[in-house]
Write a protein that holds these residues in place. Structure first.
Motif, PDB file in Angstrom:
ATOM      1  N   HIS A  59       0.813  -1.226   0.000  1.00  0.00           N
ATOM      2  CA  HIS A  59       0.000   0.000   0.000  1.00  0.00           C
ATOM      3  C   HIS A  59       0.841   1.269   0.000  1.00  0.00           C
ATOM      4  O   HIS A  59       0.286   2.360  -0.112  1.00  0.00           O
ATOM      5  CB  HIS A  59      -0.967  -0.007   1.178  1.00  0.00           C
ATOM      6  CG  HIS A  59      -0.311   0.026   2.516  1.00  0.00           C
ATOM      7  ND1 HIS A  59       0.042  -1.122   3.196  1.00  0.00           N
ATOM      8  CD2 HIS A  59       0.072   1.060   3.306  1.00  0.00           C
ATOM      9  CE1 HIS A  59       0.595  -0.796   4.342  1.00  0.00           C
ATOM     10  NE2 HIS A  59       0.628   0.529   4.441  1.00  0.00           N
ATOM     11  N   PHE A  80     -11.298  -7.264  -0.585  1.00  0.00           N
ATOM     12  CA  PHE A  80     -11.191  -6.074  -1.429  1.00  0.00           C
ATOM     13  C   PHE A  80     -11.817  -4.891  -0.706  1.00  0.00           C
ATOM     14  O   PHE A  80     -12.670  -5.057   0.171  1.00  0.00           O
ATOM     15  CB  PHE A  80     -11.823  -6.294  -2.805  1.00  0.00           C
ATOM     16  CG  PHE A  80     -13.317  -6.525  -2.810  1.00  0.00           C
ATOM     17  CD1 PHE A  80     -14.184  -5.581  -3.358  1.00  0.00           C
ATOM     18  CD2 PHE A  80     -13.860  -7.698  -2.301  1.00  0.00           C
ATOM     19  CE1 PHE A  80     -15.555  -5.801  -3.378  1.00  0.00           C
ATOM     20  CE2 PHE A  80     -15.228  -7.926  -2.329  1.00  0.00           C
ATOM     21  CZ  PHE A  80     -16.083  -6.975  -2.863  1.00  0.00           C
ATOM     22  N   THR A  81     -11.377  -3.698  -1.063  1.00  0.00           N
ATOM     23  CA  THR A  81     -11.747  -2.516  -0.282  1.00  0.00           C
ATOM     24  C   THR A  81     -13.188  -2.083  -0.483  1.00  0.00           C
ATOM     25  O   THR A  81     -13.724  -1.360   0.362  1.00  0.00           O
ATOM     26  CB  THR A  81     -10.816  -1.337  -0.605  1.00  0.00           C
ATOM     27  OG1 THR A  81     -11.018  -0.907  -1.964  1.00  0.00           O
ATOM     28  CG2 THR A  81      -9.357  -1.707  -0.409  1.00  0.00           C
ATOM     29  N   THR A 115      -5.667  -8.095  -2.058  1.00  0.00           N
ATOM     30  CA  THR A 115      -6.891  -7.791  -2.782  1.00  0.00           C
ATOM     31  C   THR A 115      -7.187  -8.829  -3.859  1.00  0.00           C
ATOM     32  O   THR A 115      -6.278  -9.409  -4.457  1.00  0.00           O
ATOM     33  CB  THR A 115      -6.825  -6.400  -3.435  1.00  0.00           C
ATOM     34  OG1 THR A 115      -8.110  -6.117  -4.035  1.00  0.00           O
ATOM     35  CG2 THR A 115      -5.760  -6.326  -4.502  1.00  0.00           C
ATOM     36  N   ASP A 121      -8.349  -1.637  -6.600  1.00  0.00           N
ATOM     37  CA  ASP A 121      -7.557  -1.504  -5.379  1.00  0.00           C
ATOM     38  C   ASP A 121      -6.111  -1.143  -5.708  1.00  0.00           C
ATOM     39  O   ASP A 121      -5.207  -1.978  -5.735  1.00  0.00           O
ATOM     40  CB  ASP A 121      -7.625  -2.792  -4.551  1.00  0.00           C
ATOM     41  CG  ASP A 121      -8.944  -2.908  -3.806  1.00  0.00           C
ATOM     42  OD1 ASP A 121      -9.644  -1.890  -3.684  1.00  0.00           O
ATOM     43  OD2 ASP A 121      -9.258  -4.017  -3.339  1.00  0.00           O
ATOM     44  N   GLN A 125      -5.609   3.416  -2.811  1.00  0.00           N
ATOM     45  CA  GLN A 125      -6.882   2.967  -2.257  1.00  0.00           C
ATOM     46  C   GLN A 125      -6.658   2.049  -1.052  1.00  0.00           C
ATOM     47  O   GLN A 125      -7.328   2.163  -0.025  1.00  0.00           O
ATOM     48  CB  GLN A 125      -7.698   2.235  -3.335  1.00  0.00           C
ATOM     49  CG  GLN A 125      -9.006   1.634  -2.868  1.00  0.00           C
ATOM     50  CD  GLN A 125     -10.066   2.666  -2.533  1.00  0.00           C
ATOM     51  OE1 GLN A 125      -9.970   3.825  -2.904  1.00  0.00           O
ATOM     52  NE2 GLN A 125     -11.083   2.239  -1.807  1.00  0.00           N
ATOM     53  N   LEU A 126      -5.697   1.151  -1.184  1.00  0.00           N
ATOM     54  CA  LEU A 126      -5.390   0.242  -0.079  1.00  0.00           C
ATOM     55  C   LEU A 126      -4.848   1.000   1.127  1.00  0.00           C
ATOM     56  O   LEU A 126      -5.168   0.670   2.270  1.00  0.00           O
ATOM     57  CB  LEU A 126      -4.376  -0.809  -0.528  1.00  0.00           C
ATOM     58  CG  LEU A 126      -4.928  -1.974  -1.350  1.00  0.00           C
ATOM     59  CD1 LEU A 126      -3.776  -2.801  -1.900  1.00  0.00           C
ATOM     60  CD2 LEU A 126      -5.848  -2.853  -0.508  1.00  0.00           C
ATOM     61  N   TYR A 129      -7.609   2.348   3.079  1.00  0.00           N
ATOM     62  CA  TYR A 129      -8.430   1.286   3.668  1.00  0.00           C
ATOM     63  C   TYR A 129      -7.758   0.666   4.886  1.00  0.00           C
ATOM     64  O   TYR A 129      -8.382   0.507   5.939  1.00  0.00           O
ATOM     65  CB  TYR A 129      -8.701   0.223   2.608  1.00  0.00           C
ATOM     66  CG  TYR A 129      -9.720  -0.815   2.994  1.00  0.00           C
ATOM     67  CD1 TYR A 129     -11.078  -0.510   3.027  1.00  0.00           C
ATOM     68  CD2 TYR A 129      -9.333  -2.114   3.317  1.00  0.00           C
ATOM     69  CE1 TYR A 129     -12.021  -1.467   3.366  1.00  0.00           C
ATOM     70  CE2 TYR A 129     -10.258  -3.076   3.650  1.00  0.00           C
ATOM     71  CZ  TYR A 129     -11.612  -2.749   3.675  1.00  0.00           C
ATOM     72  OH  TYR A 129     -12.540  -3.708   4.015  1.00  0.00           O
ATOM     73  N   THR A 143      -1.470  -5.466  -3.531  1.00  0.00           N
ATOM     74  CA  THR A 143      -2.147  -5.525  -4.815  1.00  0.00           C
ATOM     75  C   THR A 143      -1.129  -5.908  -5.880  1.00  0.00           C
ATOM     76  O   THR A 143      -0.013  -6.299  -5.567  1.00  0.00           O
ATOM     77  CB  THR A 143      -2.846  -4.188  -5.126  1.00  0.00           C
ATOM     78  OG1 THR A 143      -3.653  -4.334  -6.305  1.00  0.00           O
ATOM     79  CG2 THR A 143      -1.857  -3.054  -5.314  1.00  0.00           C
TER      80      THR A 143
END
Length: 216
Positions: A59, A80-81, A115, A121, A125-126, A129, A143
């Motif tokens: 991430h 997944f987010t 993910t 993702d 985004q990760l 999250y 990811t």
């Protein structure tokens, strides 16, 4: 109310739990030793063909492999987010189980989210999250390309697929996926698997048992 996959919302956690239990008992067939599992949990000191080498992006945007986690037992969850309930629930179970351990024991484990939705993702985004206070401290999000995710999912016998309600916009899809928490030992070898719905106290007890069996 229906979900994106066309099923009633209340059925999704139930179906996920059933699917996870089916997979858990299938994994037993791969193990050398086969203790009788409690509901929602399988713990084994046998060997199973689960897990393996991977190259993914964390991430923070850094490339990582399984070697980067060597020496620390990992708690791995595939999700997944954009997951509405099953993934957050499982990560909260993981967080509660770790919170139930003494600080020195808790610090030994590396929680990981891989993910199954690499197209949405991204590392950014990760990063947002995994920073949720409801999730485990130091949770690492991973990811990669669709091919990289397919490869690591195959290593862990994880099944996933895109689900879209008929007539819905393409970007509103969700992901149907296996919901299990994997405990990998300090060498990255499979140790235990915990089905969806395992109570945090049972997971915490399993983690303590692991530390007693495998001290530093």
């Amino acid at each position: 109310m229906k979900s994106f996959s066309g099923l009633p919302i209340w059925l999704i956690p139930l179906m996920a739990g059933i699917a996870a239990l089916v997979l858990v008992f299938s994994l037993l067939m791969l193990l050398d030793s086969r203790p009788q599992p409690q509901a929602g949990e399988v713990v084994s000191s046998g060997r199973a063909d689960i897990g393996g080498p991977f190259t993914l992006i964390d991430h923070t945007g850094a490339t990582v492999t399984e070697a980067d986690f060597a020496g620390r037992p990992m708690l791995i969850y595939f999700g997944f987010t954009y997951c509405p309930d099953i993934c957050p629930f499982s990560l909260q179970v993981m967080a509660a189980a770790l919170a139930g351990l003494p600080e020195d024991q808790r610090a030994e484990f590396q929680p990981v989210l891989i993910t199954v939705d690499p197209e949405r993702d991204t590392p950014e985004q990760l990063a947002q999250y995994v920073s949720s206070p409801a999730f485990p401290d130091n949770l690492v999000g991973l990811t990669g390309t669709p091919e990289q995710i397919a490869a690591v999912a195959a290593e862990y016998r994880v099944i996933y697929r895109r689900a879209l309600e008929e007539g819905a916009p393409e970007d509103t899809y969700t992901m149907d996926h296996t919901s299990l928490i994997y405990l990998m030992d300090r060498q990255g070898e499979f140790h235990s698997v915990y089905a969806h719905g395992t109570p945090p106290a049972r997971l915490a007890a399993g983690l303590q048992d692991f530390l007693e069996e495998s001290p530093r």
